[in-house]
Design an enzyme around this catalytic site. Structure first.
Site, mmCIF file in Angstrom:
data_model
loop_
_atom_site.group_PDB
_atom_site.id
_atom_site.type_symbol
_atom_site.label_atom_id
_atom_site.label_comp_id
_atom_site.label_asym_id
_atom_site.label_seq_id
_atom_site.Cartn_x
_atom_site.Cartn_y
_atom_site.Cartn_z
ATOM 1 N N PRO A 1 -4.220 3.680 8.988
ATOM 2 C CG PRO A 1 -4.343 5.977 7.383
ATOM 3 C CD PRO A 1 -3.437 4.556 7.584
ATOM 4 C CB THR A 2 -8.146 0.246 9.242
ATOM 5 O OG1 THR A 2 -9.152 1.007 10.803
ATOM 6 C CG2 THR A 2 -6.892 -0.122 9.377
ATOM 7 C CB THR B 1 -12.177 0.244 3.040
ATOM 8 O OG1 THR B 1 -10.696 0.050 2.399
ATOM 9 C CG2 THR B 1 -12.720 1.287 2.558
ATOM 10 C CG ASN C 1 2.698 6.228 3.999
ATOM 11 O OD1 ASN C 1 2.426 6.421 5.542
ATOM 12 N ND2 ASN C 1 0.903 5.008 4.231
ATOM 13 N N PRO C 2 1.224 8.548 1.469
ATOM 14 C CG PRO C 2 -0.320 8.101 0.454
ATOM 15 C CD PRO C 2 0.765 7.916 1.526
ATOM 16 C CB CYS C 3 -2.266 8.591 6.079
ATOM 17 S SG CYS C 3 -4.188 8.140 5.226
ATOM 18 N N GLY C 4 0.909 9.142 6.601
ATOM 19 C CA GLY C 4 2.061 9.661 7.266
ATOM 20 C C GLY C 4 2.423 8.484 8.508
ATOM 21 C CD GLU C 5 0.052 4.963 7.283
ATOM 22 O OE1 GLU C 5 -0.306 3.479 6.097
ATOM 23 O OE2 GLU C 5 -0.498 6.346 7.177
ATOM 24 C CB ALA D 1 -0.974 -0.116 0.623
ATOM 25 N N GLY E 1 -0.274 4.063 -2.654
ATOM 26 C CA GLY E 1 -0.191 5.033 -2.642
ATOM 27 C C GLY E 1 1.408 5.601 -2.680
#
Length: 747
Positions: A436-437, A439, A283-287, A101, A130
């Site tokens: 992020p989870t 979905t 990555n896109p959400c920073g984690e 991902a 991403g």
């Protein structure tokens, strides 16, 4: 909460929640060229389990071992104890075969390298991944370009090219690509970057974050200047007042949520392979901080599935033995995924298989707290976070070491911080990430990541514009047990999201069942820090703020995140992205927002009321849908054409508001009490004007509904509308997510 497996005529059938089935059919199950489903949920999970288990064949000659692992992987996923990231569910065993991902790509300072990065990003987005970029290597705007004698256009202008390319490609045919753009705070173009998303329509496929250093934070707090650095030669290129720049970051984040910040030095202190280079981006959400050309495979454990009742005390508790077994199996699953993934570029394959980073995280934490009767905003919850994540961290490292003994340590072990440590056989450079989870948590029917629940009850729109009320199962169980459940109450909660101000609900219940906007910002950050303490990579978390929050509160959040050791922070002030109620797939002709307006059924019932006004007899007709006002038609008798036109216009505008989801109480608040030049007296008090009369008609009809509405708060669940199913979007984990259909959008 676990799925039940039922065998009928030798065929496994999964008993799935309706939301799970909806999201699987819309986002994950294979479709033929005509868009028809050609895979069942059972076949999807069997496909994934089979494909990932094939990696075992590289390390054993026993076919029974491979089959056993396939069955265990299948059970773990179908019982929703663990789920891998979306590209694995979509692509395992399929033609694309790309299972990761998160990617970070380098952007070097030449036209050839920039457009090579654009091409590589397109390949990654096509496969469902991403991408994160640091644009810090690019020369500043207006710098001379030696080869042409022209001037450079700077990082932000090239970000727009990446954004346009992303817009044209859907990830795996299911969702638009997501990007992260990062710029160092000491880059000469930092001020332009901070404000590059000031207009919500710009760079809408990017999240952006400023990479701040410890030196910058110290200078900001001291009110001192700091040096800007020319990326071409590393020499000073001027200076700015650190406090002013910090305030610009804070104010812009307060304005619309962008930019976030990452603490670059903190991230690189945890870089497991510093000899391979410095981490520049996430990555896109920073984690997931990553090196250039690196990727990571993620998966999440559903904590809500690990609550059992203690036989001695008859109280709920965490089943740590079962959790350990799932951690062990999940680490093996994710390590296998690295072997089975087809990465889009050879350089990425080399980097991934050299470091073998995996990111095991959690979801369902809010549900876990509900089941244990622990408030999210409490010391007990903070300690529980430390205990659970500390346990997962320890057991994941053990599982990785066990794999290292079986399969060998990661190839770059001797270039890592673990070099020379005796008896350490880590298979993976990192093992844990809180991702992020959105979905995935809908598939598992649990809360997202480590976030508080976005709402205890919400409206889910289904076919024919019907509405269903979705209620958190743990809250519903308590409501029924304590006998305060009613459909009317659930409907009321669905319109506001929170129970904090509903006195009919016992105080002890209100204390435990808090939602994101009931939690003070400090508790959001403290919870993020508690998980970060035991996470190799980073934590995806959003600090939700009421619309009334001030700029100083945002700075206080950033300061606290820095002090508590977080690796970054994202805030979202409620309503700050209002007017972004977009149809992301079908923008308006002028590029502006498209507000969701419910379609009118062919036939509606309603009522008509006559009111005497100073301008003549007013007739107000209100149509209703599901017991709520849907349209207002107003006509005035024996009056001039101008008054007739204005009266019709008022009715049309009120109708538009009601059909767009505005509560009737808010409409009444706006129109009732408006004074005109000809007030008249009648039963019930004076009628001040035509709009005042309409407000009185609505108030009389819906007074019971208005009385039940809790005191207005700054939070409203009507802020954003899903472009796919017209449900409610919430902002969490740096993304817009629809809990009804699984739509998500980052950036």
């Amino acid at each position: 909460m676990n799925a039940k497996i039922k065998k009928t005529a030798g065929v496994e059938r999964l008993k799935l929640h309706p939301n799970t089935l909806t999201v699987l059919e819309k986002r994950y199950l294979k479709k033929d060229l005509d868009g028809n489903l050609c895979e069942t949920p059972e076949q999807l999970f069997r496909r994934v389990a089979h494909h990932i288990a094939q990696a075992e064949g590289r390390y054993t000659d026993e076919p029974s071992v491979v089959q056993d692992l396939e069955d265990r992987f299948y059970a773990m996923m179908t019982e929703f104890r663990f789920l891998p990231n979306s590209p694995t569910l979509m692509n395992a065993g399929n033609e694309l075969g790309q299972l990761a991902a998160c990617f970070v790509l380098p952007v070097d300072d030449s036209l050839e390298d920039i457009f090579e990065a654009v091409k590589n990003a397109a390949l990654i987005h096509k496969s469902g991944g991403g991408t994160g970029f640091s644009f810090s290597r690019l020369r500043a705007k207006d710098c001379r370009v030696g080869s042409t004698g022209g001037v450079a256009s700077g990082p932000v202008s090239f970000m727009k090219i990446f954004n346009t390319a992303t817009e044209q490609i859907k990830q795996g045919g299911t969702r638009r690509g997501a990007n992260m753009a990062i710029l160092r705070v000491d880059h000469p173009d930092i001020l332009e970057f901070i404000h590059c998303k000031k207009n919500n329509r710009d760079l809408n496929n990017f999240n952006i974050s400023v990479a701040v250093t410890d030196t910058f934070i110290e200078a900001a707090h001291a009110g001192k200047p700091y040096a800007l650095i020319d990326p071409r030669d590393g020499k000073p290129a001027g200076e700015l007042n650190a406090a002013d720049v910090y305030q610009s970051i804070v104010r812009q984040a307060w304005q619309n949520g962008d930019p976030g910040i990452i603490f670059l030095d903190r991230i690189n202190r945890d870089n497991p392979t510093p000899e391979l280079g410095e981490i520049e981006s996430t990555n896109p959400c920073g984690e997931q901080p990553l090196l250039p050309m690196e990727a990571c495979n993620l998966g999440s454990i559903n904590l809500a599935a690990f609550v059992v009742t203690d036989e001695k005390t008859d109280k709920p508790q965490v089943d740590y033995k079962a959790l350990k077994d799932t951690v062990d199996l999940s680490v093996r699953f994710l390590d296998n995924t690295i072997d089975m993934s087809v990465y889009p570029l050879p350089a990425i394959s080399d980097m991934v298989r050299g470091n073998r980073k995996i990111g095991l995280g959690v979801m369902g934490f809010a549900d876990l707290l509900f089941r244990l009767n622990v408030p999210y905003n409490s010391e007990a919850a903070i300690q529980l976070a430390r205990d659970i994540m500390g346990f997962i961290q320890k057991e994941s490292h053990k599982a990785s070491c066990k794999l290292g003994q079986e399969r060998g340590v990661f190839l770059n072990f001797d270039k890592s911080v673990y070099k020379g440590k005796k008896n350490l056989t880590l298979r993976n450079a990192t093992t844990t990430t809180i991702a992020p989870t959105g979905t995935l948590s809908i598939l598992a029917n649990c809360s997202s990541g480590i976030e508080p629940l976005f709402a205890l009850s919400f409206v889910r729109r289904v076919m024919d514009n019907n509405e269903l009320i979705e209620v958190n199962p743990w809250f519903e169980a308590v409501a029924r047990e304590k006998k305060f459940y009613s459909p009317e109450l659930m409907d009321l909660i669905a319109r506001t999201g929170s129970i904090a101000e509903i006195d009919d609900i016992p105080e002890a219940v209100r204390k435990v069942f808090v939602t994101a906007h009931d939690v003070a910002p400090e508790w959001h950050i403290r919870m993020q820090a508690a998980f970060q303490q035991f996470t190799d990579n980073a934590v995806s978390k959003t600090v939700n703020l009421p619309q009334s929050a001030g700029v100083d509160e945002v700075q206080a959040i950033y300061d606290l995140a820095f002090r508590l050791g977080c690796k970054g922070v994202t805030i979202y002030r409620d309503g700050s992205k209002d007017n972004q109620v977009l149809s992301f797939n079908a923008p308006s002709k002028n590029g502006g927002p498209v507000i969701d307006i419910r379609e009118r059924p062919e036939t509606l019932e309603g009522f008509t009321t006559k009111m005497n006004t100073g301008m003549g007899q007013l007739y107000v007709t209100v149509t209703e849908l599901d017991g709520r006002p849907f349209e207002v038609f107003a006509t005035i008798g024996k009056s001039g054409k101008s008054t007739t036109a204005k009266t019709e216009a008022i009715g049309r505008l009120i109708s538009l508001a009601l059909r767009s989801g505005v509560d009737v109480a808010d409409v009444i608040e706006q129109v009732k009490g408006i004074c005109g030049e000809h007030a008249v007296f009648q039963k019930g008090g004076p009628v001040l004007s035509i709009p005042d009369a309409i407000g009185r008609v609505l108030e009389k009809r819906y007074k019971d509904r208005i009385a039940k509405r809790p005191m207005k708060t700054s939070h409203s669940l009507k802020a954003d509308v899903c472009p796919d199913c017209k449900g409610t979007l919430s902002f969490e984990e740096s993304c817009m997510i629809c809990h009804a259909c699984g739509f998500s959008k980052c950036g």
